[in-house]
Structures are given as structure tokens and as C-alpha cells.
Scaffold this motif. Sequence first.
Motif: not given
Lengths: 247, 885
Positions: B804-811
Motif C-alpha cells: 500500500s502506497r501513501p497518497l497525498p492528503y492522508g490517503a
Amino acid sequence: MKILSLFAAIILAACGQTGQNEVSYPILAAGIADATVAVGDWTIVLTRADVGIGPIYFCAASGASLDLCPHAVQEFTHDALIDGLDPTPQSLGQVTGVSGSLRSTKYDLGISWPLTSSNVVPSASAPEGHSVFLAGRATRGTDSFEFTAEIDIEPSYQGAYAILGQRVDVAVADSNARLLVRVAPDQWLARLNFDSLFAMGASPVRIADGYAALEDGSVDPRQAARNALVLAITNTQKPDFEWTTGE
Amino acid sequence: MRTRAHERIVRASLILATPGLVDLMDWFERQLARAVCLVFILACAVSASAQDTASGITPHAVVSRVDAVYPPDAMRERREGTVTLLVDIDASGAVTSATVDGDAASDLADAARVAVLQWRFTAARRGDAAVASRIRVPITFALPAATASESVSEPEPESESESESESVSESESVSESESVSESESESAPGSEAAPLEVTVRGSRPPASRSTSDLTLDHEALNAAPHDSVASQLASAPGIYVSRFEGDAVAHEIYLRGFNAEHGQDMELTLNGNIPINQLSHLHGQGYADMNFIIPEVVRSLRVVEGVYDPRQGDFAVAGSVDFELGVHDRGYQLRSTYGSFNTFRQLLIVAPEDEADDTFGAVQFRSSDGFGENRGSLSGGAIAQYGFDLPSQFRGRVHLAAYGARAGIAGVLRRDDINAGRVGFYSSYDDPSANAQSALATRAQLALSIERRAPRGARTTIGLWMMFAGFHSRENFSGYTQRSRTMTDWVGRGDLNEQINNDFSLGASFTHRTRRYRPWSAVTGDLAFGLSFRTSHVDQSQNLLQVPQNQTWDQRIDATIQASDIGAYVDTDWNFTRYVHLRGGVRADMLHFDVDDRLGNFIPQFRPESYVQGFRRTALGFAVGPRVTLELAPVSFLRVLFSYGQGFRSPQARQLEEGESAPFARVHSMEAGLRFAPDEGKRVTVTTAVYGTTLSYDVAFDAADGRLERIGPTTRVGFVASVIGRPWDWLYLSSSITTVHATLDGPPPATADNPAPPYVSGQLLPYVPPVVVRVDAGAKHQLATIADEPLVGRLGLGFSYLSSRPLPYGAFSNSVALLDASVSVRYGFLEIGVDAYNLFDAQYAASEYSFVSNWQTSTYPSLVPARHVGAGAPLTMMLNVGVTL
């Protein structure tokens, strides 16, 4: 696969965060407790004060213009009706977005002009299809008349919002928050000239847009009242946004 | 050889001439020496001629010769040896048989026989009559001079006399050359002639710069099924590639915490000196479209993860990859593929058997309806190379490539729309602007390289190349959010972003590596220098289009960029005893940019024109960085490597200010690792390493403009472990796990719309997968023998896992796990197989983003950045039928 996912989750959990979290918290609205207001010699009793509101966008920029707020931090992407004469908090829905500092807001009041539409569009919640609908009775001694106000506050141009750049100042870190939108319809009436409205000799007096100038060139009192209401709603007595920690 | 000996005498005579004599005496001495030498040469020649014809026999001579191929297994297992062949030549000069004199059961013997059977000679003659003959041909298979990375045994610099033969025998490509010229042969039929000695040299791999400096050979690249060259990269530890923008757009590459996008952080080259990355490409700095490379002609690829080799230049931030082209299986290959989604591919490879591996021609054609709406594609390309020998141990190579592709693009979809059932995962938005997305890519390139192998490992190369690459895309990431800058009341016409980037580049490179020096008995080393130059002329524009007529309703970019890069490096490679090896050097690059930004100094609609719109500016900057590797070999099966290097990425030219000192993104890369290879890695090699990388400023994808924007300084630390095993000769296994902790070291640059971007210390970098796992397995075994022909079966598996990859804005994105498999059988000239990609039919996102879009799927648009996904391909089955002649 589960082992790999668990391993990845452990690493993620142990090693940091992305800086912002998703948040979701309730938005409520409240009106005034006392529907009676004195304006000059006149005593006004509001019998109805409905306000359409939404969508609302909260931005990181200090002035949420179109250019400076291409994306929002938090938002309320619905429309709702506020009973301006009910002081108890009315649930409008949920604000969603990500954590962060909110410095300004832009929103519509019952009427929107979407980027992809060539005309303004009243929302389903707009009272009588207007941004604000007021009704009441004005009394001065033995003089009395009823009035209604049908106020349309439209975005200035396609893709814009009715209210741009209203300052707020809050940092919402998580979902443990609550937003209360306060409207003060009594204060919107402060600059209305009820004498001239009474002089029209009608009851009820319908305050709205679109009245032509009088024969002497002066502004129709109903049009003037409408203009005063628009000025109050969009500038001097705008809806107020108040964040509190949720219970 | 005789000629060389006499040349030495000439040189010796000249050296003996006393420099202090008057010019006349000097001239006289020189001429006298030359005369004596000439007489001596003539005498030798006459003598040799007399010997040749003493028996009345005119010996045979080689007319054409096919290089023997050093068997990969033998090279990997470091087996050497001499195979002596008894070669029968008929009266026409054709080889009728070649039998092994001695032990015939070895792959070296087979390789020697296969080659010699294709040789042609002039017939031996007795008087005027052609006669059959038999000659003895010893063919020596010898590994290159050992380097520290190959063996712990200390390489011994050859003596001067040895160097003469070395000079003709050492070849970096697997090739063959004569170390001794043909001598007399026995003319009588059935008798044996004097030997024609031949040495086959294996390639000398480049000196290892880190634990993660590895070369994927033909076996590694073909263990698991791969449908593109880019997917071959995934066999290297830590690399993951994906693509959602269709067949005409470059892949996205992830490596060690870098989302290298389309190549911004990965230097990609071909044959060592032809760059694939493009300067200041509109779709992404360092854009590298590998689709023009035909997978079947990739002989090997070298991956350097990190920046530790002075040869690594621009864009080598996360690392570098070099594709070496060549066709191992010689002959004519015709391969047809048909499968899911009406996908058809036709491939033809021509690899003349009497030429070396690097000579081939290949052409492919591919068409597909795609796995969902608006994903059809059509592409075709050709690559041709010709390697040729030149006098004086020079070898040249001409490379040609041409490619074109056009593909529909389904675009990205909002995750919330997918979850709500408003749009299908493999679909496209039912919107004319969404359905107008497409891309067109073209590329043509020509390259010439010449190299010379000199005595004792010295090597000089020069290369020239020129390239044209065209790119034309129309993509709508955000739906309906844009407003025209030119006419501000033009809104809501769709964010169909058209990008056009036409790049004409040419360049040159020069490298020289000295011979191996031995200043002290336990110390050996060499020195290398390199120069490179490239200049690019780039025309680019970006517009907003309104469908269906694709009318331009706003102009965003209209620029011409002239960019040049002059690079130079010095590199040394020294061994201090057999236990300590130190390599390293310095690289410096000077980049120059001249930008004609025709929309610069934009005049808004509300402002009266008081000047002519446009902004021309120039910038120049230097990037200098050291790279050094210390390798310790305490025991024969263990190596410990410490590596450090500084690299750079050139800036996007349009973002430069006038006179700016070209603010390069500077990377500091370091790694410490172990390589455990018992039995010299014949059966298993285990590597582990910890690494760290800091970058002075990073960039991230901005969907609104469809390009990369700065986000601030970043750090990555991680761990990688890999195992490569060959437990049995028929089985190849490779697995790796790479973890990374990638963080943003400071807040992103403040902007007007976000004066204080949110930031917390240790904030994770978006889009970076913390864990990447890759497993490759390939089995090849003879299943049966039918009518004296072997029936050979092959099985391949490739597994990729992306956490799982971190995405911008907490996703956070979902994790990805994919299994590919292939099975095939080969009988004689015919091979039939099936490839299955995404065998478990996992529904996964090839790419994920977080940004604002409005596809009018809700009453009011959301302005909070939302998750968007680009679908990866579902289960895809392909049937392959190949004929090899």
C-alpha cells in the motif's frame, strides 16, 4: 499475501504518516432566538427566515477566490435549508476533507452557477427557489404591514461562487470537531427603510429584485430594500462559521 | 605477427637513434634503420613463402568465419578450456565435418563445432588442383582478465608479449578472434594441418559499484514472461513498472522509494551510450519511452541502483539502467502472438548466423482492442544493428531504430465513482472529453560506435548518435475544472490537455580506459576518462481542447528549448591486494538552457497590451559529484561493499529564471551491503544492503497541468535483500524484497493558494511503495526425444507485490499482487507457448493519484483532492507460435 500486507502495514505504521488525515465532522446551523427586532421606529417580527446554503468550500488560501482556491481542504458538497428563526442547532450533514488549516471559505447561498452550466441553478433546498426568503410584520404604533423578501444571491459569473474569500481561521486536526453556521436574519434588516416600504401602501410588500426605477428617478423602495438585504447577507452580516470541539 | 615483430624492430631502431646528432645524421639513421627493417621483412616474407610452397601445396585460407559463442553457463560458472577440432575441408573449401579431438561431451565443444561448421575456406591446392584437407583448429575459451568483481584472485598484468595476443583476444562482447594467423596446412587429404588457433573471450563485466549493481542476462530476463522491455526491468530488485496511459506513453518506474514517473529519476541508456531519457520533456522531465525497444533483442541489462559510477549522468537519481542489444539465438525467427482483447503481435528477427550477436534486424507490429473502453492501440517498429570488424583491432557498430504508436487512453477514474457504481473499473467516463483521450509517439534514431581494444585491457570507444522523438497526447485527468486564461469567460469546456513535444537531439561520447598498471606487486589498477555531449532542440506546446472538433480554447505552454549537456568523468579502479578494492572518480556536467517561452509575461484579458507577450531566457549550471566504492573480500565467498555518490537531475527548462544557475536536483546516495556467493555463485548468490538517499528537491505529479511540480527535499532509507539461485541446471530462481522509508524533509514550497502547506516531521512521501517484492522463476528441461529431436519444455513465473502506497492528503492506495506465468514447448524449429499475465485476474490500479476533478457525477463538484486510479490490465492470455530457422 496476508503476511506481506501485514509486513507492509507494520512498516507504514511504524515509520510515519502522510501529514494530513481524512476528516469528517458534522455541520450544523442555528438561527436567532428572538424573532423580534427594532429598526428605527419600527418593530419587526419575523415569521419566516429561510436560508439556502451550500456547497461550502474551506480553503488554505487566505482569500478563497477562484484562482487561489483551486482545491479545498474541507468541504460540504450539498445544499441545505437553514431555519433562521430556530436557535437550536440544525443538522445539515457532514463536512469532509483532510486535516489542516482553514483560512477562507467560498460558498453558495441556494443558487449556484456550475462551471458547466450556462445559467444559474437554484438548489433543491433553496427556499421558494431563492437564496433567502424572509417574511414578517412591521409595526409602528398603529401602522403595520406585512412583507416578504425573496433574495437571490447569484454567483457573479459561470463557475464562481456567491461568497468568495470570506475569512475563517481555524485548524481542524481530526474528526473530533463540529461546525456551526450561524445566520442572523434580524441583523439583515437593520438597514432597511421601512418608512418607504410602508409608504407603498401595500401589504404584504414584496421585496425582490427587478423593480424599475420610479418616475422621479429614485430607486423603488422594494428594490432598495432588496439591495440592502443583499449587502447585509453578502458583506456586513454574512453567515458566521464557528468550529468547536465535538462532544 | 611477423609484421608486428618487425614494427617493433623499427621502433627499437628509431629509439636507438641518438637525438643529439645533426638532422642529416638523424635522418640518415632513420632511413637506414627503415631500410634494414624493410629488407628483413622482405626476407622473412620470402622465407615464409618458400616454406608455404616447399611441398608444392598452397594452403587454405579462411574466407568467412562464424564466431563461436561462449556458452552462458560456462561463462557463469567460469569454465575455461581448449577444444581442438579436426576439421575436414572439401575441395570447394566447405567444411564437411568437425570432430572433437578428445573429450567431446561439453558445451564448449558444442559451441566450437557449431561455429566451425559454418566456416568457409579457400581450398588447399596442390599445384593447380584443389584438394581436400584436414586441419586442426584449437579453440580456446578463456574468461577475460579477472577483476575484483569477478574473482578474488589477483589479476596478473600480462607481459608485453602477452599483451599482444591479449589485444586481439579480449573482447567485451562475446566474440572470437584469431590470436595467431593461419599457418601452413597439411594438404594431403586426410592428413592434419598445422593448427589455426582461435581464442574465444567471454565478456568482462563492468566493475561492481555497489551490492545493487547487477546485470540481468538472457536467462534472467527470460525466466518470467514479459510483454515489454519495461516489464523486464521488474526482474531487478526493487523495481516496479506500471502503465495506465496506454501503449503510446512511457511506463512509470518505481525504484527504492522513488516514483521515477516516466524516467525523471532513472537514467536509461541503450548500448551504453545512446540516451533514452529526454531533456525537459513536457510530459515529465527525463521522459523515457522504452516502447521502441523490442524485448526479444535485449541481450542483457545492467541496473545500478544508486549513483556510484562516474559514468552515470543526468537523471541517475534513483539509479540507471543500460540495455545491451543483441540476439543470442541466431537465425531467422518468426513469432506470432494472439490473445485476449483481440491483441495480435507479429515479430520477425533476422540474426545471420555468420555474424556476431550484436548484428541483427528485428521488426514488430502490434494491435489490440485493449482491455476496456478507449484502450485500443496500434504500434510498430524496427531495430537493426550491424557490428563489423575494422583493421587494427577496431570494431564498429551501426544502430538504427524506428518506432511509432498510437493508442487510446481511458484515463483515470475517481475511486468514489467506482465504489458507487457510477463508472466501471475498466471503463472510461461516459463523456466526450474523456473519450477523446489518446497518445501518439514516434521515435527514430541512428547511432554509430567504434571501439578499439588495446593491449592489457586498454579500451577506447567513440560513439555518435542522433534521435528524433515526437510525442502528442490528449489527456483529461480532471474533467471540468479549468478556466481559460486567455478568455476568462471560457469555462467548462473540458480539461482535455493536449501536449506536444518534438525533440531532436544529437550527441557524442568518448571513453578511454588505460591498460592495467602494477606500480607495486600487490597493487594493480587502471584509469578511465569519459566525455559526453548532447544537445536537444525541443518544441513543446500545451493547450486545452474542446471536443468534438478539438478546438483550442486555451493555450498554456508554447515554447522552444535548446538544451545542451557536456559531461566528463574520471574513474579509477584499483586493487590493493586481493582483499581490498577501491573504485571511484568524479563526474562533472555543464548544462545550458535557452528558452523561448512565447507565453511568458502573459497579458491577461483585463490588462491593456503594453508589450509583446513572450519571455526569452538563458541559464547555465554545473553539477559536480564524486562517486566511490570500497570493496572488501575477506574470504572468497563474501564481499562487503561500501558505496557513496552524488548525482543530479537537470531542471525543467521552462521553470528556470533568467541567468539562474540551473538549480539541479542533487542526490546523495549511499549503500553498504554484503554479497554472499559460495562456489563463486554457481548455485546461489545472496545479497543484502542498507541504503540511504537524500534529494535536494523532489517533484510530484500535478494533475491539473499534467506535469511535475516541486514538493521539497526528501530522504529515503531502506533495506534490500535478494537471492539468485540455480539449484539445478534446469531451474533459475530469483527473489528480492526491497523496503523503503521515504520522507519529506521540509514543507513543500509555499504558494498563493496554500501559504503554509501542512507538514509534519517524518511525513511520508506520496506514491512511494514501502515494500516491493519480486520473484522470478524459470525452468527449462528436455521432456522427451522424438525422432532424434529433443522436445524441450519451459515454464516461467513472475510475481510482483507492491505494498500500500501513501497518497497525498492522508490517503493510502491498495496493495498490488500480480502473478504472471508462461509455458511453452519447443520441438525442432517450432515453439508453441502460452503467456498469462495477471493470472489471478486481480483488479488493481496501475497508478493512483490524489487530486481535484469534476466529472459531473455529483450535484456539486468536490474540490478536496480525491483518489483516482488508472486500471491495470486484467487477466491476459496470449498464445505464441514461433518458428526459428
